[in-house]
Each structure stands twice: as structure tokens, then as C-alpha cells.
Design an enzyme around this catalytic site. Structure first.
Site, PDB file in Angstrom:
ATOM      1  N   LEU A  33      16.963   1.308  -2.983  1.00  0.00           N
ATOM      2  CA  LEU A  33      16.749   2.149  -1.792  1.00  0.00           C
ATOM      3  C   LEU A  33      15.692   3.233  -2.004  1.00  0.00           C
ATOM      4  O   LEU A  33      15.707   4.260  -1.322  1.00  0.00           O
ATOM      5  CB  LEU A  33      18.075   2.774  -1.307  1.00  0.00           C
ATOM      6  N   SER A 124       0.230 -10.760  -2.597  1.00  0.00           N
ATOM      7  CA  SER A 124      -0.540 -10.130  -1.525  1.00  0.00           C
ATOM      8  C   SER A 124      -1.950 -10.695  -1.493  1.00  0.00           C
ATOM      9  O   SER A 124      -2.513 -11.063  -2.540  1.00  0.00           O
ATOM     10  CB  SER A 124      -0.604  -8.629  -1.819  1.00  0.00           C
ATOM     11  N   TYR A 149      -2.100  -1.115  -7.699  1.00  0.00           N
ATOM     12  CA  TYR A 149      -1.129  -1.921  -6.945  1.00  0.00           C
ATOM     13  C   TYR A 149      -1.569  -3.387  -6.935  1.00  0.00           C
ATOM     14  O   TYR A 149      -0.801  -4.288  -7.272  1.00  0.00           O
ATOM     15  CB  TYR A 149      -0.995  -1.400  -5.501  1.00  0.00           C
ATOM     16  N   LYS A 153       0.117  -6.959  -8.793  1.00  0.00           N
ATOM     17  CA  LYS A 153       0.438  -8.256  -8.176  1.00  0.00           C
ATOM     18  C   LYS A 153      -0.299  -9.380  -8.914  1.00  0.00           C
ATOM     19  O   LYS A 153       0.262 -10.447  -9.177  1.00  0.00           O
ATOM     20  CB  LYS A 153       0.038  -8.257  -6.689  1.00  0.00           C
ATOM     21  N   ASN A 198       0.288   4.695   5.763  1.00  0.00           N
ATOM     22  CA  ASN A 198      -1.014   4.296   5.219  1.00  0.00           C
ATOM     23  C   ASN A 198      -1.616   3.178   6.056  1.00  0.00           C
ATOM     24  O   ASN A 198      -2.825   3.015   6.107  1.00  0.00           O
ATOM     25  CB  ASN A 198      -0.847   3.714   3.801  1.00  0.00           C
TER      26      ASN A 198
HETATM   27  P1  NAD Z   1       9.314  -2.004   1.312  1.00  0.00           P
HETATM   28  O1  NAD Z   1       8.974  -0.820   0.500  1.00  0.00           O
HETATM   29  O2  NAD Z   1       9.765  -1.807   2.706  1.00  0.00           O
HETATM   30  O3  NAD Z   1      10.410  -2.891   0.544  1.00  0.00           O
HETATM   31  C1  NAD Z   1      10.516  -2.944  -0.846  1.00  0.00           C
HETATM   32  C2  NAD Z   1      11.972  -2.718  -1.189  1.00  0.00           C
HETATM   33  O4  NAD Z   1      12.147  -2.783  -2.606  1.00  0.00           O
HETATM   34  C3  NAD Z   1      12.471  -1.347  -0.744  1.00  0.00           C
HETATM   35  O5  NAD Z   1      13.694  -1.514  -0.056  1.00  0.00           O
HETATM   36  C4  NAD Z   1      12.675  -0.574  -2.051  1.00  0.00           C
HETATM   37  O6  NAD Z   1      13.744   0.354  -1.946  1.00  0.00           O
HETATM   38  C5  NAD Z   1      12.968  -1.711  -3.011  1.00  0.00           C
HETATM   39  N1  NAD Z   1      12.619  -1.448  -4.423  1.00  0.00           N
HETATM   40  C6  NAD Z   1      11.455  -0.977  -4.916  1.00  0.00           C
HETATM   41  N2  NAD Z   1      11.504  -0.930  -6.260  1.00  0.00           N
HETATM   42  C7  NAD Z   1      12.726  -1.373  -6.613  1.00  0.00           C
HETATM   43  C8  NAD Z   1      13.386  -1.569  -7.861  1.00  0.00           C
HETATM   44  N3  NAD Z   1      12.785  -1.280  -9.014  1.00  0.00           N
HETATM   45  N4  NAD Z   1      14.645  -2.052  -7.869  1.00  0.00           N
HETATM   46  C9  NAD Z   1      15.278  -2.347  -6.704  1.00  0.00           C
HETATM   47  N5  NAD Z   1      14.702  -2.187  -5.502  1.00  0.00           N
HETATM   48  C10 NAD Z   1      13.447  -1.704  -5.458  1.00  0.00           C
HETATM   49  O7  NAD Z   1       8.052  -2.974   1.271  1.00  0.00           O
HETATM   50  P2  NAD Z   1       7.785  -4.333   2.050  1.00  0.00           P
HETATM   51  O8  NAD Z   1       6.645  -4.107   2.966  1.00  0.00           O
HETATM   52  O9  NAD Z   1       9.038  -4.890   2.572  1.00  0.00           O
HETATM   53  O10 NAD Z   1       7.239  -5.221   0.855  1.00  0.00           O
HETATM   54  C11 NAD Z   1       8.055  -6.119   0.141  1.00  0.00           C
HETATM   55  C12 NAD Z   1       7.223  -6.757  -0.960  1.00  0.00           C
HETATM   56  O11 NAD Z   1       6.097  -7.417  -0.383  1.00  0.00           O
HETATM   57  C13 NAD Z   1       6.644  -5.767  -1.972  1.00  0.00           C
HETATM   58  O12 NAD Z   1       6.700  -6.355  -3.247  1.00  0.00           O
HETATM   59  C14 NAD Z   1       5.219  -5.582  -1.512  1.00  0.00           C
HETATM   60  O13 NAD Z   1       4.360  -5.232  -2.572  1.00  0.00           O
HETATM   61  C15 NAD Z   1       4.894  -6.971  -0.989  1.00  0.00           C
HETATM   62  N6  NAD Z   1       3.818  -6.982   0.020  1.00  0.00           N
HETATM   63  C16 NAD Z   1       3.909  -6.164   1.109  1.00  0.00           C
HETATM   64  C17 NAD Z   1       2.882  -6.165   2.049  1.00  0.00           C
HETATM   65  C18 NAD Z   1       2.925  -5.247   3.236  1.00  0.00           C
HETATM   66  O14 NAD Z   1       1.875  -4.976   3.811  1.00  0.00           O
HETATM   67  N7  NAD Z   1       4.067  -4.775   3.673  1.00  0.00           N
HETATM   68  C19 NAD Z   1       1.782  -7.017   1.884  1.00  0.00           C
HETATM   69  C20 NAD Z   1       1.728  -7.843   0.762  1.00  0.00           C
HETATM   70  C21 NAD Z   1       2.760  -7.821  -0.173  1.00  0.00           C
HETATM   71  C1  WQD Z   2      -6.046  -2.333   8.097  1.00  0.00           C
HETATM   72  C2  WQD Z   2      -7.365  -1.933   8.737  1.00  0.00           C
HETATM   73  C3  WQD Z   2      -8.418  -0.027   7.692  1.00  0.00           C
HETATM   74  C4  WQD Z   2      -5.303   2.842   8.790  1.00  0.00           C
HETATM   75  C5  WQD Z   2      -3.067  -2.917   2.879  1.00  0.00           C
HETATM   76  C6  WQD Z   2      -3.051  -3.143   1.401  1.00  0.00           C
HETATM   77  C7  WQD Z   2      -2.725  -4.585   1.095  1.00  0.00           C
HETATM   78  C8  WQD Z   2      -1.443  -5.027   1.805  1.00  0.00           C
HETATM   79  C9  WQD Z   2      -1.481  -4.699   3.263  1.00  0.00           C
HETATM   80  C10 WQD Z   2       0.444  -4.786   0.380  1.00  0.00           C
HETATM   81  C11 WQD Z   2      -8.446  -1.561   7.726  1.00  0.00           C
HETATM   82  C12 WQD Z   2      -8.011   0.296   9.113  1.00  0.00           C
HETATM   83  C13 WQD Z   2      -6.047   1.702   8.635  1.00  0.00           C
HETATM   84  C14 WQD Z   2      -5.819   3.895   9.617  1.00  0.00           C
HETATM   85  C15 WQD Z   2      -7.749   2.545  10.078  1.00  0.00           C
HETATM   86  N1  WQD Z   2      -0.292  -4.359   1.318  1.00  0.00           N
HETATM   87  N2  WQD Z   2      -7.237   1.544   9.257  1.00  0.00           N
HETATM   88  N3  WQD Z   2      -7.018   3.682  10.226  1.00  0.00           N
HETATM   89  O1  WQD Z   2      -5.922  -2.082   3.919  1.00  0.00           O
HETATM   90  O2  WQD Z   2      -5.847  -4.374   5.008  1.00  0.00           O
HETATM   91  O3  WQD Z   2      -4.088  -3.731   3.448  1.00  0.00           O
HETATM   92  O4  WQD Z   2      -1.810  -3.309   3.437  1.00  0.00           O
HETATM   93  O5  WQD Z   2       0.228  -5.723  -0.348  1.00  0.00           O
HETATM   94  O6  WQD Z   2      -2.612  -4.683  -0.279  1.00  0.00           O
HETATM   95  O7  WQD Z   2      -4.311  -2.814   0.865  1.00  0.00           O
HETATM   96  O8  WQD Z   2      -4.144  -2.649   5.640  1.00  0.00           O
HETATM   97  O9  WQD Z   2      -3.147  -1.497   7.562  1.00  0.00           O
HETATM   98  O10 WQD Z   2      -4.087  -0.114   5.661  1.00  0.00           O
HETATM   99  O11 WQD Z   2      -5.653  -1.338   7.161  1.00  0.00           O
HETATM  100  O12 WQD Z   2      -8.834   2.415  10.634  1.00  0.00           O
HETATM  101  O13 WQD Z   2      -5.202   4.942   9.764  1.00  0.00           O
HETATM  102  O14 WQD Z   2      -7.148  -0.740   9.515  1.00  0.00           O
HETATM  103  O15 WQD Z   2      -9.630   0.563   7.368  1.00  0.00           O
HETATM  104  O16 WQD Z   2      -9.680  -1.994   8.272  1.00  0.00           O
HETATM  105  P1  WQD Z   2      -5.136  -3.175   4.485  1.00  0.00           P
HETATM  106  P2  WQD Z   2      -4.184  -1.342   6.491  1.00  0.00           P
END
Ligand code: NAD
Ligand code: WQD
Length: 338
Positions: A33, A124, A149, A153, A198
Site C-alpha cells: 500500500l 513498459s 525507472y 524495467k 506526473n
Molecule cells: P500503482 O503505483 O498504482 O500500483 C503499484 C502497486 O504496487 C501499488 O499498489 C503499490 O502500493 C504496490 N507496491 C509498490 N512496491 C511494492 C512492494 N515492494 N511490495 C508490495 N507492493 C508494492 O502503479 P500502476 O500504474 O498500477 O503500475 C503497476 C505496474 O505497471 C508497475 O510495475 C508499473 O511500473 C508498471 N507500469 C505502469 C505504467 C503506467 O503508466 N501506469 C506503464 C507501464 C508500466
Molecule cells: C504523455 C504526453 C508529455 C503531462 C510515462 C512514463 C512511462 C510510462 C507511462 C510507466 C507527453 C505530455 C504530460 C503534462 C503534458 N509509465 N504531458 N503535460 O511520458 O509518455 O510516459 O508514463 O511505465 O514510462 O515515462 O506519459 O502521461 O507523462 O505524458 O504536456 O502535465 O503528455 O509531454 O507528450 P509518458 P505522460
């Protein structure tokens, strides 16, 4: 038999829990959490009318994780648990490598102890770095990542490849997500970022609900359709269904499988803003700002391989993504604390 979902209380995890339960799987959730709320899982239980065994544990705590494996017959693990903020990872690289890399390694050790060999890993599109061409296929080069980050991955991907080569009993599926957005149709669960979001869509949603003054558009001078960044936004329910498809497809397999989970369509920042304005019925203030360091111009998937091999396809439109985000955000302006 149950599927263990690490990070199951998080954004992608909670939506995947719903799809798994609806597909008839039993699930168990382990989540410390650190970036989520217990309330998300309570709402999943309400929506599905099922009870989810929940363990508030850190995946790096092998003693606690061993107890989870002792208490349930685990068939496979979907490993969402990890930290995901690009900006934070540049400030706290050790924390990111410890949580994301060491956490996965420790999880695999416990799995091996119980001879559970099937792992689905959340990777990712960031592993592709700045791709030389789009759409991106799975065989394009990876590793030119631009932040800790992304490297965490990439390192886990390489680690899984090496482990599966050394021991062919392992069954690994690596899912490379593009940009997950949206929320469950019920409006009961969705993305609940802590602090200033973000990512684009959560930020726009907070402008729409009055929590932020205006959207900063990071750059309008990219070589794209309207000068703003282009991404492959995928509805969270499509993404969740992709996990169910991957789990089912590779249930009896071994080896390593890698898929892009994206829609295959690139949308610009201004297109997303416009779609959101339509969903919420308001004009949303925005200002063009300089490019965000580390951003790339364009990134979208070729989802053909996943479509064919997993018999899965993202079907939700951009409009559905922004409509569903708005339903969640307007109904829960303070997320799960509402
Ligand atoms: P999130 O932060 O909502 O979910 C991650 C969950 O993992 C959270 O509930 C957190 O409490 C839990 N957690 C973190 N570290 C932990 C640990 N050491 N032990 C137990 N629980 C832990 O993020 P999300 O968007 O649901 O992402 C899930 C996965 O997908 C992540 O690995 C993230 O890197 C990957 N991912 C997310 C995105 C995105 O844009 N959301 C894109 C690509 C990859
Ligand atoms: C999308 C577009 C920004 C915010 C990130 C991680 C990636 C993956 C997904 C986990 C871009 C623009 C954004 C704002 C903006 N996460 N933007 N104003 O950067 O593609 O990917 O999240 O694995 O690893 O890097 O996603 O939603 O941040 O941005 O103009 O306030 O929106 O420049 O073009 P991104 P994002």
C-alpha cells in the site's frame, strides 16, 4: 488454485483483479500500500461480490511472502508491485532499483521454493527509449532508457531472459504497457495519484475538477501532427483484459513471451485535451510550456503480435477513455479519500 497479484491494490492491479474475478479466477493480493489504498480492493469486492484474500506485505519481505505461498495454492503470479514515477526515480535511484529489481528477484526466489513457475511481469514501452520508427514492434531494440525507472524495467526484462535460458521450467510473460488511462465503467475505481500527477490524463482530470489551475502542455514544436507529443493511450480495462488473455494463453507453457499492450493509435496532447473537454463539458485552461526533459516526440505500439498470439485487442476509443476518467474523477474528486 489462485493467482497471486502483487501490487493488486494499485491502478492497473485493481482493474485487473476485477477482470480476473469475472473470468472465474481465484485471486490473492499482496501489496504494501505504498502507493495505493485498501479502499480500492474493498470496492473491487463490492463490484464483483467476491472476497479477496489480502496481505499488506512488501514483496521484498521473503518471510511474509513465504507465508502467503503457504496459505494458498498459487498457480501463477502477476507482478505489478513496483514504483513508477520517472521523476522520482532520478532523485532516488537506489530505492527504484531495490524495489523494482531486487523486489522481483526476491519474489522469484520464493516462487521457486514453492515450484510456482508462471510469472507475468509489468514492463513498459519505456524500455524502447526513443524508437527510431513507429509503430513499435516487440523485436525493436531495447535498453536505451533515459532514467532509472526505465532501466529498472529493462534490467528485470534481461534478468528474466537469463533465468529462463538457464532453467526451462520457468514460464515468463513480459507485458510492455504503453500509456494506460481511463477507469472502470462503474466510476468506482480509477487512478488516484498521490500529490501532483506526473501523467497527462490524471493532470487534465484534476484541472477539470478544479484541483489544478491549468494544464502545462510540454512543447508544441515536436515533429508530430500538431507539434505536441504523441502517445498510445490504452484504456485500463483493455489493458486488464490483456493480462487475462496472457495468463490463459500461456497457462501450460514455459519459456519467455513478450508483448506490447497498446492500442496501435497515436494521439497528441491537444487531442487528449479536446476529448476530455468534450467529456466534462468545459473548456480547460492550458498553456504551452517548454518541452519536458527526457520526453520523446512520438511513441505508439504495433499491437499485431499480441492481437494474434493472445487473441486480444484494445477496443475502447479515446472518448471512452476520457468519459470514464471523468466519471471516476468527478465522482471521487479526492480519489479513495472522498
Ligand atoms: P500503482 O503505483 O498504482 O500500483 C503499484 C502497486 O504496487 C501499488 O499498489 C503499490 O502500493 C504496490 N507496491 C509498490 N512496491 C511494492 C512492494 N515492494 N511490495 C508490495 N507492493 C508494492 O502503479 P500502476 O500504474 O498500477 O503500475 C503497476 C505496474 O505497471 C508497475 O510495475 C508499473 O511500473 C508498471 N507500469 C505502469 C505504467 C503506467 O503508466 N501506469 C506503464 C507501464 C508500466
Ligand atoms: C504523455 C504526453 C508529455 C503531462 C510515462 C512514463 C512511462 C510510462 C507511462 C510507466 C507527453 C505530455 C504530460 C503534462 C503534458 N509509465 N504531458 N503535460 O511520458 O509518455 O510516459 O508514463 O511505465 O514510462 O515515462 O506519459 O502521461 O507523462 O505524458 O504536456 O502535465 O503528455 O509531454 O507528450 P509518458 P505522460
Amino acid at each position: 488454485m489462485s493467482i497471486l497479484i502483487t501490487g493488486g491494490a494499485g491502478y492497473i492491479g485493481s482493474h485487473t483483479c476485477i477482470e480476473l474475478l469475472e473470468a472465474g479466477f481465484n485471486i490473492v493480493v499482496a501489496d504494501n500500500l505504498c502507493n495505493s489504498s485498501r479502499e480500492a480492493l474493498k470496492r473491487v469486492e463490492k463490484l464483483t461480490n467476491k472476497t479477496i484474500p489480502f496481505y499488506p506485505v512488501d514483496v521484498r519481505n521473503q518471510k511474509a511472502m513465504t507465508d502467503v505461498f503457504k496459505a494458498h495454492t498459487i498457480e501463477a503470479v502477476i507482478h505489478f508491485a513496483g514504483l513508477k514515477s520517472v521523476g522520482q526515480s532520478t532523485q532516488m535511484p537506489r530505492t527504484y532499483y531495490d524495489n523494482n529489481v531486487i523486489g522481483t528477484l526476491k519474489l522469484i526466489e520464493v516462487m521457486e521454493q514453492f515450484d510456482v513457475r508462471h510469472l507475468v511481469f509489468s514492463s513498459s514501452a519505456t524500455v524502447y527509449g526513443d524508437p527510431s520508427t513507429v509503430p513499435i514492434t516487440e523485436d525493436m531494440p531495447t535498453g536505451a532508457t533515459t532514467n532509472p525507472y526505465g532501466r529498472s524495467k529493462y534490467i528485470v526484462e534481461e534478468m528474466l531472459k537469463d533465468i529462463s535460458i538457464a532453467d526451462d521450467k520457468w514460464n515468463f510473460t513480459i507485458l510492455r504497457y504503453f500509456n494506460p488511462v481511463g477507469a472502470h465503467k462503474s466510476g468506482q475505481i480509477g487512478e488516484d495519484p498521490k500529490g501532483i500527477p506526473n501523467n497527462l490524463v490524471p493532470f487534465i482530470a484534476q484541472v477539470a475538477v478544479g484541483k489544478r489551475e491549468q494544464l502545462s502542455v510540454f512543447g508544441d514544436d515536436y515533429d508530430t501532427k500538431d507539434g505536441t507529443g504523441v502517445r498510445d493511450y490504452i484504456h485500463i480495462v483493455d489493458l486488464a483484459e490483456g493480462h487475462v488473455a496472457a495468463l490463459k494463453t500461456h497457462r501450460q507453457d514455459s519459456g519467455l513471451h513478450i508483448y506490447n499492450l497498446g492500442s496501435g493509435t497515436g494521439s497528441s496532447v491537444l487531442e487528449m485535451l479536446k476529448a476530455f473537454e468534450k467529456s466534462c463539458g468545459k473548456t480547460l485552461p492550458h498553456a504551452i510550456q517548454p518541452r519536458r526533459p527526457g520526453d520523446i516526440a512520438e511513441c505508439y505500439a504495433d499491437p499485431a503480435f499480441a492481437q494474434k498470439a493472445l487473441n486480444w485487442k484494445a477496443t475502447h476509443t479515446i472518448e471512452a477513455m476520457t468519459d470514464d476518467t471523468w466519471r471516476w474523477q468527478s465522482g471521487n474528486p479526492n480519489g479513495y479519500e472522498s
